[in-house]
Design a protein around this motif. Structure first.
Motif, PDB file in Angstrom:
ATOM      1  N   ALA A   1     137.677  32.679  47.233  1.00  0.00           N
ATOM      2  CA  ALA A   1     138.744  32.480  46.253  1.00  0.00           C
ATOM      3  C   ALA A   1     138.949  30.993  46.003  1.00  0.00           C
ATOM      4  N   PRO A   2     138.078  30.374  45.224  1.00  0.00           N
ATOM      5  CA  PRO A   2     138.171  28.934  45.017  1.00  0.00           C
ATOM      6  C   PRO A   2     139.369  28.547  44.164  1.00  0.00           C
ATOM      7  N   PHE A   3     139.775  27.326  44.305  1.00  0.00           N
ATOM      8  CA  PHE A   3     140.839  26.774  43.480  1.00  0.00           C
ATOM      9  C   PHE A   3     140.442  26.862  42.006  1.00  0.00           C
ATOM     10  N   ALA A   4     141.365  27.276  41.147  1.00  0.00           N
ATOM     11  CA  ALA A   4     141.096  27.363  39.715  1.00  0.00           C
ATOM     12  C   ALA A   4     142.190  26.617  38.965  1.00  0.00           C
ATOM     13  N   PHE A   5     141.808  25.863  37.933  1.00  0.00           N
ATOM     14  CA  PHE A   5     142.784  25.144  37.133  1.00  0.00           C
ATOM     15  C   PHE A   5     143.510  26.114  36.201  1.00  0.00           C
ATOM     16  N   PRO A   6     144.754  25.810  35.841  1.00  0.00           N
ATOM     17  CA  PRO A   6     145.493  26.673  34.916  1.00  0.00           C
ATOM     18  C   PRO A   6     144.923  26.600  33.506  1.00  0.00           C
ATOM     19  N   GLN A   7     145.282  27.580  32.676  1.00  0.00           N
ATOM     20  CA  GLN A   7     144.732  27.654  31.330  1.00  0.00           C
ATOM     21  C   GLN A   7     145.033  26.419  30.504  1.00  0.00           C
ATOM     22  N   ALA A   8     146.166  25.777  30.731  1.00  0.00           N
ATOM     23  CA  ALA A   8     146.545  24.620  29.922  1.00  0.00           C
ATOM     24  C   ALA A   8     145.513  23.512  29.991  1.00  0.00           C
ATOM     25  N   VAL A   9     144.851  23.360  31.133  1.00  0.00           N
ATOM     26  CA  VAL A   9     143.822  22.326  31.269  1.00  0.00           C
ATOM     27  C   VAL A   9     142.682  22.600  30.300  1.00  0.00           C
ATOM     28  N   PHE A  10     142.235  23.853  30.242  1.00  0.00           N
ATOM     29  CA  PHE A  10     141.116  24.195  29.386  1.00  0.00           C
ATOM     30  C   PHE A  10     141.521  24.225  27.921  1.00  0.00           C
TER      31      PHE A  10
ATOM     32  N   ARG B   1     147.801  14.558  30.256  1.00  0.00           N
ATOM     33  CA  ARG B   1     149.059  15.025  30.844  1.00  0.00           C
ATOM     34  C   ARG B   1     148.801  16.146  31.849  1.00  0.00           C
ATOM     35  N   GLN B   2     147.916  17.059  31.484  1.00  0.00           N
ATOM     36  CA  GLN B   2     147.604  18.154  32.396  1.00  0.00           C
ATOM     37  C   GLN B   2     146.897  17.649  33.653  1.00  0.00           C
ATOM     38  N   THR B   3     146.008  16.686  33.466  1.00  0.00           N
ATOM     39  CA  THR B   3     145.285  16.120  34.604  1.00  0.00           C
ATOM     40  C   THR B   3     146.251  15.396  35.540  1.00  0.00           C
ATOM     41  N   GLU B   4     147.190  14.679  34.961  1.00  0.00           N
ATOM     42  CA  GLU B   4     148.203  13.987  35.759  1.00  0.00           C
ATOM     43  C   GLU B   4     149.008  14.989  36.584  1.00  0.00           C
ATOM     44  N   ALA B   5     149.340  16.135  35.959  1.00  0.00           N
ATOM     45  CA  ALA B   5     150.085  17.165  36.684  1.00  0.00           C
ATOM     46  C   ALA B   5     149.261  17.733  37.834  1.00  0.00           C
ATOM     47  N   GLU B   6     147.943  17.859  37.627  1.00  0.00           N
ATOM     48  CA  GLU B   6     147.079  18.369  38.688  1.00  0.00           C
ATOM     49  C   GLU B   6     146.990  17.395  39.862  1.00  0.00           C
ATOM     50  N   VAL B   7     146.951  16.104  39.564  1.00  0.00           N
ATOM     51  CA  VAL B   7     146.922  15.104  40.639  1.00  0.00           C
ATOM     52  C   VAL B   7     148.221  15.169  41.435  1.00  0.00           C
ATOM     53  N   LEU B   8     149.328  15.276  40.710  1.00  0.00           N
ATOM     54  CA  LEU B   8     150.621  15.371  41.384  1.00  0.00           C
ATOM     55  C   LEU B   8     150.681  16.620  42.261  1.00  0.00           C
TER      56      LEU B   8
ATOM     57  N   ARG C   1     139.479   6.129  30.663  1.00  0.00           N
ATOM     58  CA  ARG C   1     139.358   5.701  29.270  1.00  0.00           C
ATOM     59  C   ARG C   1     139.124   6.863  28.301  1.00  0.00           C
ATOM     60  N   GLY C   2     138.683   7.985  28.791  1.00  0.00           N
ATOM     61  CA  GLY C   2     138.370   9.079  27.885  1.00  0.00           C
ATOM     62  C   GLY C   2     138.099  10.361  28.640  1.00  0.00           C
ATOM     63  N   LEU C   3     137.552  11.362  27.922  1.00  0.00           N
ATOM     64  CA  LEU C   3     137.309  12.669  28.514  1.00  0.00           C
ATOM     65  C   LEU C   3     136.403  12.631  29.745  1.00  0.00           C
ATOM     66  N   PRO C   4     135.312  11.823  29.756  1.00  0.00           N
ATOM     67  CA  PRO C   4     134.470  11.818  30.957  1.00  0.00           C
ATOM     68  C   PRO C   4     135.233  11.412  32.211  1.00  0.00           C
TER      69      PRO C   4
ATOM     70  N   ALA D   1     141.197  20.730  26.821  1.00  0.00           N
ATOM     71  CA  ALA D   1     139.786  20.347  26.771  1.00  0.00           C
ATOM     72  C   ALA D   1     139.097  20.924  25.550  1.00  0.00           C
ATOM     73  N   HIS D   2     139.341  22.211  25.258  1.00  0.00           N
ATOM     74  CA  HIS D   2     138.645  22.865  24.160  1.00  0.00           C
ATOM     75  C   HIS D   2     139.122  22.388  22.799  1.00  0.00           C
ATOM     76  N   THR D   3     140.343  21.879  22.705  1.00  0.00           N
ATOM     77  CA  THR D   3     140.822  21.357  21.431  1.00  0.00           C
ATOM     78  C   THR D   3     140.607  19.849  21.331  1.00  0.00           C
ATOM     79  N   ALA D   4     139.899  19.291  22.320  1.00  0.00           N
ATOM     80  CA  ALA D   4     139.577  17.852  22.332  1.00  0.00           C
ATOM     81  C   ALA D   4     140.832  16.999  22.233  1.00  0.00           C
ATOM     82  N   ASP D   5     141.942  17.469  22.774  1.00  0.00           N
ATOM     83  CA  ASP D   5     143.198  16.730  22.768  1.00  0.00           C
ATOM     84  C   ASP D   5     143.257  15.889  24.033  1.00  0.00           C
ATOM     85  N   GLU D   6     142.828  14.643  23.917  1.00  0.00           N
ATOM     86  CA  GLU D   6     142.726  13.786  25.095  1.00  0.00           C
ATOM     87  C   GLU D   6     144.083  13.544  25.741  1.00  0.00           C
TER      88      GLU D   6
END
Length: 451
Positions: A254-263, A276-283, A317-320, A266-271
């Protein structure tokens, strides 16, 4: 980085042949491990026994495609070559003795046949009905390239399984399969600005229709962006029916899975949304580390991953780079969740870590290169590679300012290219250092300085 994340860092201290043939095989073959009677030979032993008597074995699922008369022709053709060629046309599907992996089937047959020199042509795996070529010792007869070339030749574009097998034997006998493969795929590299990057999997054959699966990077990116919203909508609905974020199998179950908001971001290319979602994951990782028992085996690695994720997020600096943050968060979560001595889960998808957790590992060789990689891919990218379609590759800015696949950025300029977001590190096999260690020793910062 937000003040919340910084405060958290301070508190802690630091992702037909056809469908008909596959269906026939699935219906006809209840899991061999269950259906086989005690003392009965395993599927691999059955095939190997048959190959000791004849160089051609055809499963009943392919009986119409390669009837007895054509089988005899193939036997005569092999005998004329004088080479140790064996043909095992067996549909490989998920749930069988090889879990849908043509590589595993080939190794089993090789072990059972027990020949020092062997050239093996097999049927496809669960993703396609294509031919695969293997040989021991490797590359002596260029069998892999010879078989791989068949699907790209005009003469076999619409050929049946028997004709494609016959052509594969012919090319192996000629001994210049690599040149034939490179000539047959040369047009796929035209106008690609040297990207040569959308993949050729090392062990899979080409698609039976010969459809080019290599697209110029710019076209690939444009198509990916245009289809992004629809793709996420379809995936999102499928996930909601299953009641949560998509999860892939792993060694931990049962590996860790990111919530749908992250994807979604990503899929709408909204950096900015992804940031914001990545920051929440780090927190969230910081809070999980803080709450962990001090006796947790992976606590030190999780702390390192948390600190590294904060470092990268602060300078992203960007998506990568944001994808790198998510890869570090996954590494930290896995370290916390994994039992001592357990095999680490798979990293995020090699081709695009924003796809989430990889589903399996596969051997892959970039077009035009002789070396092969053992990479982790998500379900969609794995299917695309096997079908000779271009996966949705994460791009980055290349040395000349053009967008190129991130893994083509010089390794000294990108820790992500050097590591494949974890796919290319031995830590995924339970050895060596992870992404956090690379960031911690300065690889991320030095790469940015060179850029």
């Amino acid at each position: 980085m937000s003040s919340d994340v910084k405060r958290a860092l301070t508190r802690v201290g630091v992702a037909l042949t056809t469908a008909g043939v596959a269906l026939t095989a699935l219906v006809a073959s209840v899991s061999p491990a269950v259906a086989r009677a005690p003392g009965a030979p395993s599927p691999g032993e059955k095939v190997a026994d048959a190959l000791r008597k004849s160089p051609v074995y055809v499963d009943s699922a392919y009986a119409d495609s390669v009837p007895p008369a054509r089988q005899k022709q193939l036997v005569r053709q092999i005998e004329k070559t004088g080479l140790p060629i064996k043909v095992a046309l067996v549909p490989i599907v998920q749930g069988d003795a090889y879990d849908g992996e043509a590589d595993a089937f080939a190794e089993v047959v090789h072990d059972r046949v027990d020949r020092r020199e062997l050239v093996l042509i097999t049927g496809g795996d669960k993703w396609s009905g294509d031919l695969n070529g293997y040989e021991w010792p490797a590359d002596q007869h260029q069998a892999n390239d010879a078989v791989g070339a068949v699907g790209f030749l005009d003469e076999t574009k619409d050929a049946g399984l028997a004709d494609r097998t016959e052509k594969a034997i012919e090319l192996i006998a000629e001994g210049d399969g690599t040149k034939v493969y490179e000539d047959a795929t040369d047009h796929l590299r035209d106008g690609d600005s040297g990207s040569g990057s959308l993949p050729r999997e090392d062990t899979a054959g080409a698609d039976g229709g010969g459809t080019p699966w290599l697209l110029p990077v710019a076209v690939t990116v444009a198509l990916a962006l245009a289809a992004g919203a629809l793709l996420f909508f379809v995936r999102g609905r499928a996930r909601s029916r299953r009641g949560g974020p998509r999860r892939f199998p792993s060694a931990t179950g049962a590996p860790f899975a990111f919530p749908q908001a992250v994807f979604a971001a990503a899929h709408t290319a909204d950096e900015e949304a992804l940031r914001r979602q990545t920051e929440a994951e780090v927190l969230a990782l910081g809070e999980a580390v803080q709450a962990a028992d001090t006796s947790t085996p992976g606590l030190r690695r999780a702390l390192d991953a948390y600190a590294a994720a904060g470092t990268v997020l602060d300078a992203a600096r960007g998506l990568p780079d944001l994808a790198g943050v998510l890869a570090l968060v996954a590494e930290g979560r896995d370290a916390l969740d994994r039992a001592e001595g357990a095999t680490p889960p798979l990293p995020l998808c090699f081709f695009n870590p924003l796809h989430g957790r990889a589903d399996r590992r596969t051997r892959w060789r970039p077009l035009g290169r002789r070396d092969q990689l053992h990479i982790a891919v998500c379900e969609e990218c794995g299917a695309a590679v096997r079908a000779r379609r271009a996966p949705q590759v994460l791009t980055d800015e290349g040395p000349e300012g053009h967008r190129i696949p991130y893994f083509e950025v010089p390794a000294e300029r990108s820790v992500w290219a050097a590591t494949g977001y974890g796919s290319l590190l031995r830590v995924s096999e339970g050895e060596g250092e992870g992404l956090a260690a690379r960031v911690g020793r300065g690889d991320f910062s030095r790469g940015r300085d060179r850029g």
